[in-house]
Design a protein around this motif. Structure first.
Motif, PDB file in Angstrom:
ATOM      1  N   VAL A   1      -7.470   1.340 -13.262  1.00  0.00           N
ATOM      2  CA  VAL A   1      -7.799   1.504 -11.545  1.00  0.00           C
ATOM      3  C   VAL A   1      -9.225   1.684 -11.461  1.00  0.00           C
ATOM      4  O   VAL A   1      -9.654   2.799 -11.841  1.00  0.00           O
ATOM      5  CB  VAL A   1      -7.082   2.517 -11.062  1.00  0.00           C
ATOM      6  CG1 VAL A   1      -7.293   2.747  -9.615  1.00  0.00           C
ATOM      7  CG2 VAL A   1      -5.374   2.243 -11.332  1.00  0.00           C
TER       8      VAL A   1
ATOM      9  N   GLY B   1      -5.686  11.323  -5.878  1.00  0.00           N
ATOM     10  CA  GLY B   1      -6.225   9.990  -5.880  1.00  0.00           C
ATOM     11  C   GLY B   1      -5.283   8.901  -6.698  1.00  0.00           C
ATOM     12  O   GLY B   1      -4.933   7.933  -6.739  1.00  0.00           O
ATOM     13  N   LYS B   2      -4.536   9.636  -8.020  1.00  0.00           N
ATOM     14  CA  LYS B   2      -3.603   8.873  -8.602  1.00  0.00           C
ATOM     15  C   LYS B   2      -2.591   8.155  -7.806  1.00  0.00           C
ATOM     16  O   LYS B   2      -2.157   7.030  -8.048  1.00  0.00           O
ATOM     17  CB  LYS B   2      -3.341   9.646  -9.763  1.00  0.00           C
ATOM     18  CG  LYS B   2      -4.620  10.115 -10.749  1.00  0.00           C
ATOM     19  CD  LYS B   2      -4.076  11.038 -11.946  1.00  0.00           C
ATOM     20  CE  LYS B   2      -3.343  12.208 -11.746  1.00  0.00           C
ATOM     21  NZ  LYS B   2      -4.141  13.248 -11.275  1.00  0.00           N
TER      22      LYS B   2
ATOM     23  N   ARG C   1      -2.360   7.940  -4.629  1.00  0.00           N
ATOM     24  CA  ARG C   1      -2.674   7.122  -3.510  1.00  0.00           C
ATOM     25  C   ARG C   1      -3.074   5.657  -3.714  1.00  0.00           C
ATOM     26  O   ARG C   1      -2.873   4.726  -3.377  1.00  0.00           O
ATOM     27  CB  ARG C   1      -4.004   7.790  -2.883  1.00  0.00           C
ATOM     28  CG  ARG C   1      -4.470   6.966  -1.691  1.00  0.00           C
ATOM     29  CD  ARG C   1      -5.592   7.950  -0.986  1.00  0.00           C
ATOM     30  NE  ARG C   1      -6.646   8.616  -1.846  1.00  0.00           N
ATOM     31  CZ  ARG C   1      -7.627   8.054  -2.485  1.00  0.00           C
ATOM     32  NH1 ARG C   1      -7.866   6.718  -2.343  1.00  0.00           N
ATOM     33  NH2 ARG C   1      -8.341   8.509  -3.154  1.00  0.00           N
ATOM     34  N   THR C   2      -3.519   5.696  -5.268  1.00  0.00           N
ATOM     35  CA  THR C   2      -3.950   4.183  -5.670  1.00  0.00           C
ATOM     36  C   THR C   2      -2.926   3.702  -6.741  1.00  0.00           C
ATOM     37  O   THR C   2      -3.131   2.854  -7.443  1.00  0.00           O
ATOM     38  CB  THR C   2      -5.214   4.333  -6.702  1.00  0.00           C
ATOM     39  OG1 THR C   2      -5.087   5.226  -7.681  1.00  0.00           O
ATOM     40  CG2 THR C   2      -6.320   4.770  -5.807  1.00  0.00           C
TER      41      THR C   2
ATOM     42  N   GLU D   1     -11.167   2.625  -8.883  1.00  0.00           N
ATOM     43  CA  GLU D   1     -11.507   3.919  -8.241  1.00  0.00           C
ATOM     44  C   GLU D   1     -11.286   5.268  -9.062  1.00  0.00           C
ATOM     45  O   GLU D   1     -12.163   5.990  -9.195  1.00  0.00           O
ATOM     46  CB  GLU D   1     -10.522   4.143  -6.970  1.00  0.00           C
ATOM     47  CG  GLU D   1     -10.977   5.363  -6.245  1.00  0.00           C
ATOM     48  CD  GLU D   1     -10.141   5.509  -4.876  1.00  0.00           C
ATOM     49  OE1 GLU D   1      -9.654   6.687  -4.606  1.00  0.00           O
ATOM     50  OE2 GLU D   1      -9.653   4.508  -4.535  1.00  0.00           O
TER      51      GLU D   1
ATOM     52  N   THR E   1      -3.927   4.670 -15.569  1.00  0.00           N
ATOM     53  CA  THR E   1      -5.075   5.270 -14.605  1.00  0.00           C
ATOM     54  C   THR E   1      -6.340   4.545 -15.072  1.00  0.00           C
ATOM     55  O   THR E   1      -7.128   4.084 -14.187  1.00  0.00           O
ATOM     56  CB  THR E   1      -5.172   6.535 -14.519  1.00  0.00           C
ATOM     57  OG1 THR E   1      -5.109   7.056 -16.008  1.00  0.00           O
ATOM     58  CG2 THR E   1      -3.883   7.258 -13.683  1.00  0.00           C
TER      59      THR E   1
ATOM     60  N   GLU F   1      -1.975  -0.194  -7.139  1.00  0.00           N
ATOM     61  CA  GLU F   1      -2.904  -1.142  -7.831  1.00  0.00           C
ATOM     62  C   GLU F   1      -2.369  -1.715  -9.140  1.00  0.00           C
ATOM     63  O   GLU F   1      -2.563  -2.681  -9.406  1.00  0.00           O
ATOM     64  CB  GLU F   1      -4.285  -0.383  -7.896  1.00  0.00           C
ATOM     65  CG  GLU F   1      -5.107  -0.260  -6.683  1.00  0.00           C
ATOM     66  CD  GLU F   1      -6.446   0.024  -6.653  1.00  0.00           C
ATOM     67  OE1 GLU F   1      -6.892  -0.269  -7.806  1.00  0.00           O
ATOM     68  OE2 GLU F   1      -7.222   0.640  -5.902  1.00  0.00           O
TER      69      GLU F   1
ATOM     70  N   GLU G   1       0.896  -1.363  -0.072  1.00  0.00           N
ATOM     71  CA  GLU G   1       0.233   0.068  -0.035  1.00  0.00           C
ATOM     72  C   GLU G   1       0.916   1.294   0.052  1.00  0.00           C
ATOM     73  O   GLU G   1       2.070   1.176   0.337  1.00  0.00           O
ATOM     74  CB  GLU G   1      -0.814   0.014   1.229  1.00  0.00           C
ATOM     75  CG  GLU G   1      -0.270   0.312   2.468  1.00  0.00           C
ATOM     76  CD  GLU G   1      -1.232   0.255   3.535  1.00  0.00           C
ATOM     77  OE1 GLU G   1      -2.409   0.700   3.501  1.00  0.00           O
ATOM     78  OE2 GLU G   1      -0.812   0.335   4.879  1.00  0.00           O
TER      79      GLU G   1
END
Length: 721
Positions: A624, A46-47, A49-50, A626, A621, A53, A30
């Motif tokens: 992903v 957000g990019k 943070r994720t 989210e 992206t 993935e 994570e």
């Protein structure tokens, strides 16, 4: 579980936000906050943070693919590399070295970019290499070099922004493109400074501004000239600074004075009172900045447009003064370093020019080759893509997705399909990789160690945090193996620190001098600003009168004790500009129309850009969940007056048509756009691909395509789903 988190940096934009990668008890990793890094202080969009993935094997490539019977099928690494080497050799033997093309990316680490440029010139012997960073900030680079003698995105750290008196932000929407940076502009206003945003749309950033100027797309050059006209007419120029630190003012002033306010209002649509208010706000404080981004740069006159904003800064005495000057907000993660070290058509490592005999001798000496063996400058990015299938018959592509990101994208897709051979190295099966004859799965940010250079000119160390899947190899491994198969068995190491050591030697003495930077320093110092020569240079203490106190107040200024390592250069130009006479250069420029103005058949202007939850071509992206939930697909922004005239309702499917093609997406009715302009984000392939429409007209200096303005019409197709 023991805390084994690894400090590193985000794989996306040029902020290169600091983050930690930590293992999860149930497997996987994570992203966690890293508050010690000064640019984002722990904040992530957000990019970022994720980002972990995309490390999942389910979302990315894990084995080489080769084309058999029209289909891509899995193969072993030996077979895939052998096939690439054999096909490149065959094309070179039949058509010559310049029939081989290499296309790189602004997301490649410095080590990869350096090695890719060396591979093209030493192993393949081709001049045909460029990269997608040509589409990012090449106009700002050209204008900055022309004016200051050096291009570095920001000549000062972002931490200076909140301390200045006024910022003019031109064609940038950091609230969506680099959200953690918005705090610097918020703090600017909290500290009593003012923010002026220049954008044809009322973006989330423009909503934060004290003054929003909404020019017609493609008229930023006229706007800057109009502001400079008013600066002169109102007696706001800094005559002492102009006399002591610049050349060329008389010609630049004469050019600006031909752009009187009412004339500029007719061109741009910006009312004269707003022009006057902008000049008052910019000139009132002691310190001020102009920051540009893709808006003024992605134009067929982008170099002159940025040059006009630089002239405004020079006329008011800003560059080279504390907390002041001109800067460019670089877009791609390593857009700065990517062009400094050799994957640009006219560059050698250290930001040296390929046609400079001294530069060729220096780099050839590091590489152990004859300077005369190095090819000359090649085609720029779009010109290279346009030549595919004709002059350029085979292409090696790393870290780019031009099927989605290039202007006139349908034509570029056709050129890619017409190649004799296409090899792609990427993390995911992008739309471009789907067309390849061989696809190589390569490591990504958290699976490898390497350096990037942020928009501040801060060289950073990304550390390997996880082990890549078994079938994945690094780009350095790919180039090492291909070089060996093509007859060059030495000079292409796979260890990134070894590559960086050679890069340091190759850059030594160049404009972008990294020779004093080491991996150890990067780890210990949270990055080092270039130029950073191996030996310390005494600082010129003869700064302009009255600035000593302000300079002393700046943290981390480059003042090293004799014999100590050079500390790097957070702030450029404080004592002199790196030009032969130490002065900055005004360049006279005049307004000219866009390459394609509206007419009866195409009465509107299209401009393009990004949304907060997707990045560039979306190749990563869009995988992903989210991010896709937040931004599931393309759209077309229409002003209510335009929508009423067309008979379009919110959500209706509309077609945007240019002379190059047609894109279809749902309408989004908003007062945030000008009535004469439509907007589309460019992250998606297929029928909603915005770059199907865009104009490849090139800036004559930077060779930047005109992404930001083209003539279109809009057709209403009917209700959406």
């Amino acid at each position: 579980m023991e805390n084994t988190s690894t400090p590193t940096h985000c794989p996306y934009c040029a902020l290169q936000c600091g983050m930690n990668i930590a293992p999860l008890p149930q497997g996987g990793v994570e992203v966690t906050e890293r508050p010690d890094f000064p640019v984002n202080r722990g904040a992530l969009c957000g990019k970022g943070r994720t980002a972990a993935e995309v490390l999942s094997p389910a979302l990315r490539l894990t084995a080489p693919l080769v084309r058999e019977g029209g289909r891509l099928v899995e193969a072993g690494w030996t077979e895939a590399l052998d096939r690439i080497a054999e096909r490149l050799s065959a094309v070179r033997e039949r058509y010559g070295a310049d029939a081989l093309g290499v296309f790189g990316g602004g997301g490649l680490t410095n080590e990869k970019a350096y090695t890719l440029g060396k591979f093209a010139r030493v192993v393949l012997g081709t001049s045909q290499i460029d990269y997608n960073g040509r589409f990012c900030m090449s106009s700002a680079a050209a204008a900055g070099t022309r004016a200051f003698g050096l291009d570095r995105g920001l000549p000062f750290p972002l931490e200076d922004v909140p301390k200045t008196g006024c910022v003019i932000l031109v064609g940038s929407n950091p609230a969506e493109t680099m959200p953690p940076s918005l705090r610097f502009f918020t703090e600017l206003r909290d500290n009593g400074g003012t923010l002026i945003v220049v954008d044809p749309r009322r973006t989330r950033t423009a909503e934060q501004a004290d003054l929003h100027l909404a020019p017609r797309p493609g008229t930023d050059l006229a706007l800057a000239l109009g502001l400079l006209h008013l600066v002169v007419a109102e007696g706001r120029t800094d005559e002492e600074y102009i006399r002591e630190r610049t050349t060329g003012w008389e010609e630049a002033r004469a050019a600006a004075m031909a752009h009187w306010p009412e004339y500029v209002e007719r061109i741009t649509g910006v009312p004269v009172p707003q022009l006057r208010e902008a000049v008052r706000m910019f000139c009132a404080p002691k310190s001020a900045m102009v920051l540009t981004a893709r808006g003024p740069e992605q134009q067929s006159k982008g170099t002159d447009t940025v040059g006009a904003w630089i002239n405004l800064c020079l006329a008011t005495g800003r560059p080279g003064r504390p907390l002041s000057g001109y800067g460019c907000l670089t877009g791609q993660g390593n857009g700065q370093g990517g062009r400094e070290h050799g994957q640009k058509a006219d560059q050698l490592p250290g930001y040296r020019k390929l046609d400079d005999p001294a530069a060729r001798r220096h780099v050839a000496g590091v590489w152990g080759v004859d300077p005369d063996s190095l090819p000359g400058p090649g085609r720029s990015a779009y010109e290279l893509l346009d030549a595919l299938g004709t002059d350029v018959r085979a292409l090696l592509l790393m870290g780019s997705n031009p099927v989605v990101s290039a202007p006139r994208a349908a034509h570029v897709e056709q050129r890619l399909r017409s190649l004799d051979f296409l090899a792609v190295a990427d993390v995911v099966l992008s739309e471009t990789a789907e067309l390849a004859d061989v696809v190589l799965p390569v490591t990504q940010w958290a699976e490898e160690t390497g350096t990037t250079t942020s928009l501040e000119g801060r060289v950073l160390l990304r550390r390997q945090a996880v082990t890549p899947p078994p079938g994945v190899r690094s780009d350095l491994y790919v180039l090492h193996e291909l070089a060996a198969r093509l007859g060059v068995e030495k000079g292409f190491p796979t260890d990134p620190e070894e590559v960086f050591g050679e890069l340091r030697r190759a850059s030594a003495g160049g404009p972008a001098d990294y020779s004093g930077i080491t991996y150890r320093r990067l780890a210990e110092e949270n990055g080092v600003f270039w130029p950073c020569p191996e030996q310390p240079e005494p600082r010129d203490t003869d700064a302009a009168d009255g600035e000593d106190a302000a300079l002393d107040a700046l943290p981390d200024d480059p003042a090293a004790d004799a014999g100590a390592a050079h500390p790097g250069t957070p702030r450029l130009f404080l004592d002199r500009f790196p030009t032969p006479d130490g002065r900055a250069r005004f360049v006279p420029v005049v307004h000219r129309p866009t390459a394609e103005e509206p007419d009866a058949a195409y009465p509107l202007l299209l401009t393009t850009g990004r949304v907060v939850s997707q990045y560039q071509s979306g190749a990563q992206t869009r995988r992903v969940a989210e991010l896709n939930a937040a931004a599931p697909g393309p759209f077309v922004e229409l002003h209510p007056r335009l929508a009423a005239r067309l008979g379009a309702a919110d959500g209706d499917r509309v077609a945007v048509v240019s002379r190059r093609g047609r894109a279809v997406a749902p309408a989004r009715i908003t007062t945030a756009i000008r009535p004469d302009t439509v907007f589309m984000p460019f992250h998606w392939p297929g029928e909603g691909r915005a770059n199907t429409l865009t104009n490849p007209a090139l800036d004559p200096t930077s060779r930047m395509p005109e992404f930001k303005s083209c003539a279109v019409r809009v057709e209403v197709l009917g209700p959406g789903e």
